[in-house]
Motif scaffolding. Sequence first.
Motif, PDB file in Angstrom:
ATOM      1  N   PHE A   1     -29.397 -21.098  21.564  1.00 42.02           N
ATOM      2  CA  PHE A   1     -28.046 -21.349  21.063  1.00 42.02           C
ATOM      3  C   PHE A   1     -27.230 -20.067  21.033  1.00 42.02           C
ATOM      4  O   PHE A   1     -26.073 -20.034  21.483  1.00 42.02           O
ATOM      5  CB  PHE A   1     -28.122 -21.966  19.666  1.00 42.02           C
ATOM      6  CG  PHE A   1     -26.788 -22.126  18.997  1.00 42.02           C
ATOM      7  CD1 PHE A   1     -25.850 -23.019  19.488  1.00 42.02           C
ATOM      8  CD2 PHE A   1     -26.476 -21.375  17.873  1.00 42.02           C
ATOM      9  CE1 PHE A   1     -24.611 -23.167  18.875  1.00 42.02           C
ATOM     10  CE2 PHE A   1     -25.243 -21.514  17.250  1.00 42.02           C
ATOM     11  CZ  PHE A   1     -24.310 -22.412  17.753  1.00 42.02           C
ATOM     12  N   LEU A   2     -27.815 -18.979  20.510  1.00 43.80           N
ATOM     13  CA  LEU A   2     -27.093 -17.712  20.420  1.00 43.80           C
ATOM     14  C   LEU A   2     -26.750 -17.180  21.807  1.00 43.80           C
ATOM     15  O   LEU A   2     -25.644 -16.657  22.037  1.00 43.80           O
ATOM     16  CB  LEU A   2     -27.935 -16.698  19.647  1.00 43.80           C
ATOM     17  CG  LEU A   2     -27.269 -15.360  19.304  1.00 43.80           C
ATOM     18  CD1 LEU A   2     -26.037 -15.581  18.435  1.00 43.80           C
ATOM     19  CD2 LEU A   2     -28.256 -14.426  18.620  1.00 43.80           C
ATOM     20  N   THR A   3     -27.685 -17.314  22.754  1.00 40.97           N
ATOM     21  CA  THR A   3     -27.435 -16.868  24.127  1.00 40.97           C
ATOM     22  C   THR A   3     -26.279 -17.640  24.748  1.00 40.97           C
ATOM     23  O   THR A   3     -25.352 -17.047  25.322  1.00 40.97           O
ATOM     24  CB  THR A   3     -28.699 -17.040  24.991  1.00 40.97           C
ATOM     25  OG1 THR A   3     -29.772 -16.291  24.429  1.00 40.97           O
ATOM     26  CG2 THR A   3     -28.456 -16.555  26.417  1.00 40.97           C
ATOM     27  N   LEU A   4     -26.304 -18.963  24.657  1.00 39.54           N
ATOM     28  CA  LEU A   4     -25.235 -19.778  25.232  1.00 39.54           C
ATOM     29  C   LEU A   4     -23.907 -19.516  24.538  1.00 39.54           C
ATOM     30  O   LEU A   4     -22.851 -19.506  25.176  1.00 39.54           O
ATOM     31  CB  LEU A   4     -25.600 -21.259  25.122  1.00 39.54           C
ATOM     32  CG  LEU A   4     -26.748 -21.737  26.012  1.00 39.54           C
ATOM     33  CD1 LEU A   4     -27.081 -23.193  25.704  1.00 39.54           C
ATOM     34  CD2 LEU A   4     -26.392 -21.578  27.488  1.00 39.54           C
TER      35      LEU A   4
ATOM     36  N   LYS B   1     -33.281  -8.628  21.201  1.00 40.24           N
ATOM     37  CA  LYS B   1     -32.986  -7.686  22.284  1.00 40.24           C
ATOM     38  C   LYS B   1     -32.806  -8.391  23.617  1.00 40.24           C
ATOM     39  O   LYS B   1     -31.970  -8.010  24.437  1.00 40.24           O
ATOM     40  CB  LYS B   1     -34.100  -6.642  22.381  1.00 40.24           C
ATOM     41  CG  LYS B   1     -35.453  -7.202  22.827  1.00 40.24           C
ATOM     42  CD  LYS B   1     -36.547  -6.172  22.754  1.00 40.24           C
ATOM     43  CE  LYS B   1     -37.035  -5.988  21.342  1.00 40.24           C
ATOM     44  NZ  LYS B   1     -37.662  -7.200  20.762  1.00 40.24           N
ATOM     45  N   TRP B   2     -33.595  -9.467  23.843  1.00 36.17           N
ATOM     46  CA  TRP B   2     -33.485 -10.192  25.115  1.00 36.17           C
ATOM     47  C   TRP B   2     -32.171 -10.959  25.187  1.00 36.17           C
ATOM     48  O   TRP B   2     -31.552 -11.051  26.247  1.00 36.17           O
ATOM     49  CB  TRP B   2     -34.668 -11.138  25.273  1.00 36.17           C
ATOM     50  CG  TRP B   2     -35.991 -10.446  25.222  1.00 36.17           C
ATOM     51  CD1 TRP B   2     -36.951 -10.544  24.261  1.00 36.17           C
ATOM     52  CD2 TRP B   2     -36.501  -9.496  26.178  1.00 36.17           C
ATOM     53  NE1 TRP B   2     -38.027  -9.746  24.545  1.00 36.17           N
ATOM     54  CE2 TRP B   2     -37.775  -9.084  25.717  1.00 36.17           C
ATOM     55  CE3 TRP B   2     -36.009  -8.959  27.350  1.00 36.17           C
ATOM     56  CZ2 TRP B   2     -38.550  -8.161  26.403  1.00 36.17           C
ATOM     57  CZ3 TRP B   2     -36.780  -8.042  28.044  1.00 36.17           C
ATOM     58  CH2 TRP B   2     -38.032  -7.642  27.571  1.00 36.17           C
ATOM     59  N   VAL B   3     -31.730 -11.492  24.075  1.00 38.41           N
ATOM     60  CA  VAL B   3     -30.427 -12.167  24.050  1.00 38.41           C
ATOM     61  C   VAL B   3     -29.321 -11.175  24.371  1.00 38.41           C
ATOM     62  O   VAL B   3     -28.438 -11.446  25.196  1.00 38.41           O
ATOM     63  CB  VAL B   3     -30.178 -12.818  22.665  1.00 38.41           C
ATOM     64  CG1 VAL B   3     -28.760 -13.388  22.581  1.00 38.41           C
ATOM     65  CG2 VAL B   3     -31.205 -13.905  22.393  1.00 38.41           C
TER      66      VAL B   3
ATOM     67  N   PHE C   1     -46.263  -4.873  25.551  1.00 36.45           N
ATOM     68  CA  PHE C   1     -46.284  -5.823  24.449  1.00 36.45           C
ATOM     69  C   PHE C   1     -46.012  -7.198  25.030  1.00 36.45           C
ATOM     70  O   PHE C   1     -45.884  -7.374  26.239  1.00 36.45           O
ATOM     71  CB  PHE C   1     -45.239  -5.453  23.382  1.00 36.45           C
ATOM     72  CG  PHE C   1     -43.850  -5.312  23.916  1.00 36.45           C
ATOM     73  CD1 PHE C   1     -42.973  -6.375  23.882  1.00 36.45           C
ATOM     74  CD2 PHE C   1     -43.430  -4.099  24.467  1.00 36.45           C
ATOM     75  CE1 PHE C   1     -41.689  -6.248  24.372  1.00 36.45           C
ATOM     76  CE2 PHE C   1     -42.148  -3.978  24.969  1.00 36.45           C
ATOM     77  CZ  PHE C   1     -41.279  -5.060  24.914  1.00 36.45           C
ATOM     78  N   GLN C   2     -45.933  -8.192  24.185  1.00 37.68           N
ATOM     79  CA  GLN C   2     -45.722  -9.564  24.632  1.00 37.68           C
ATOM     80  C   GLN C   2     -44.562 -10.184  23.872  1.00 37.68           C
ATOM     81  O   GLN C   2     -44.284  -9.832  22.742  1.00 37.68           O
ATOM     82  CB  GLN C   2     -46.980 -10.421  24.397  1.00 37.68           C
ATOM     83  CG  GLN C   2     -48.163 -10.020  25.269  1.00 37.68           C
ATOM     84  CD  GLN C   2     -49.334 -10.962  25.061  1.00 37.68           C
ATOM     85  OE1 GLN C   2     -49.459 -11.592  24.029  1.00 37.68           O
ATOM     86  NE2 GLN C   2     -50.186 -11.068  26.065  1.00 37.68           N
ATOM     87  N   PHE C   3     -43.857 -11.086  24.579  1.00 36.47           N
ATOM     88  CA  PHE C   3     -42.922 -11.931  23.849  1.00 36.47           C
ATOM     89  C   PHE C   3     -43.288 -13.366  24.179  1.00 36.47           C
ATOM     90  O   PHE C   3     -43.872 -13.663  25.220  1.00 36.47           O
ATOM     91  CB  PHE C   3     -41.465 -11.614  24.209  1.00 36.47           C
ATOM     92  CG  PHE C   3     -41.026 -12.086  25.568  1.00 36.47           C
ATOM     93  CD1 PHE C   3     -40.376 -13.307  25.712  1.00 36.47           C
ATOM     94  CD2 PHE C   3     -41.240 -11.305  26.699  1.00 36.47           C
ATOM     95  CE1 PHE C   3     -39.961 -13.731  26.955  1.00 36.47           C
ATOM     96  CE2 PHE C   3     -40.822 -11.733  27.947  1.00 36.47           C
ATOM     97  CZ  PHE C   3     -40.172 -12.953  28.081  1.00 36.47           C
TER      98      PHE C   3
END
Length: 464
Positions: A33-36, A148-150, A233-235
């Motif tokens: 939602f935040l990305t869009l 961070k990815w957003v 690391f992993q997400f």
Amino acid sequence: MSKSVSSSYRLRNSRAHFSTRVSAVTRAAFWLFLTLLLLSHASAANPGPFGWLAHPAILHRYGWRIGLLAWLPLLIMGGWAYSRMAALPAQRQAWTWGRLTLTLPLLGLTLLALAHILTGAPLTLAVPLGLFWLVYLFLLNNGRTGLKWVLAIVSIGQSVVAIGQFAGQRSLNLTWLGEVAMALNTPGTSVVLHNGVNWLRAYGLNSHPNQLGLLLTVLLLMLWPYRRIRGSFQFSVFSFQFPVFSFQYRAVIWAALGVGLAGLAVSWSRAAWLGLLAGTVVYALAWLRSARQWPRPAAQQILLFLPLTAVLLMFLYTYGDIVANRLFLADSRLERCSLYERKRDTAIALQIIAQKPITGVGLGNYQAIAAQTNPTAQIVHNVPLLIAAELGLPGMALWLIFLTAPLLRPGAFSRFAPQTAVWLALIVISLLQPEPHLFLIKGAALWGLAAAAWSFADTRPENG
């Protein structure tokens, strides 16, 4: 008796396990939602992704194109509430309202706005306000892992579109993402002068180039601390784990920073440039105070910025006349006219405040009242003045408390430099543009991100 206890134990564990899954889905829905929200644009005429697969009954009755993705906030709030109630006491995180110096003035401003809405102000103005509280409280109570990815995705996506628009001097036919119609021969299109000819300013996927500038300024300043994370690391997305290694991670962050800076440049937003400068000064002061901000030798740091400096010089050489017009009004009737309108609207706002200093003219009523004074009046390009005109001086006082309280916190310009950089940039832009406003969708989301960051005690970026 033992069977009953065992059954009860299994039931609680089952509910707790399901709650964990619901929590993961809820977090994924929030990041989507935040990305869009930040990556696209929505309006009544074209709601973008939030109008995909619109419900025919709602469309027929109200004329609103409300698609499946528009229901994400309800899914997020429902999943969030369930996961908290169903979690085992030992797994349930303590609820937090954040720092009271931020939350209390915003709560007062919210109650004041709701009083206006209940007495006749447009109900739609409650949507951005609710969005602010959703972003603010969700981040406070669920962590920033994934943010961070957003920020990187939105920075790259908005900037690539903006660069394409400026290079092609036209829209990119991305109406499905809410791209606004823009053309040099269309009245109201935002342009600059280049070699005596009108040139289209980049909009990205926003309503105006100034909104693009605001968005990219905040994203760049928020992304800057993440550039130095090392190690693998992993997400996770739902239950899938994706390994990310240092060089991949840092390449994405640096790409977002570089492309984002280019997108900000072609927005030609003076307010955004000044906001970025204010944030950069905060980071520079923090660096001067602590050598730990720059663990590499100074020579390597200088070499790192040489390509950026070269690109900047080439940009200034090619578009130096636009920069001169925007910053120094070098023989530009267009820019002088713009500044005249800003002064005119500021005078009108002050006149409106003087007429109704306590109650204001009502939330959402500024444009109509200003037009009675001058039919050509526009929204005043100053958020504190706009709030004072609509909500009165009490509303303005609450807003100013909200703005200044974080800057008075000990360590604001050293330990908390990342938060201060974003906050100060937003303040600078809000004094020159109306976009950083709690009653505009993207402005509310950005204030929610900034306020949540201020409420975290630890300012170091998360590795998750």
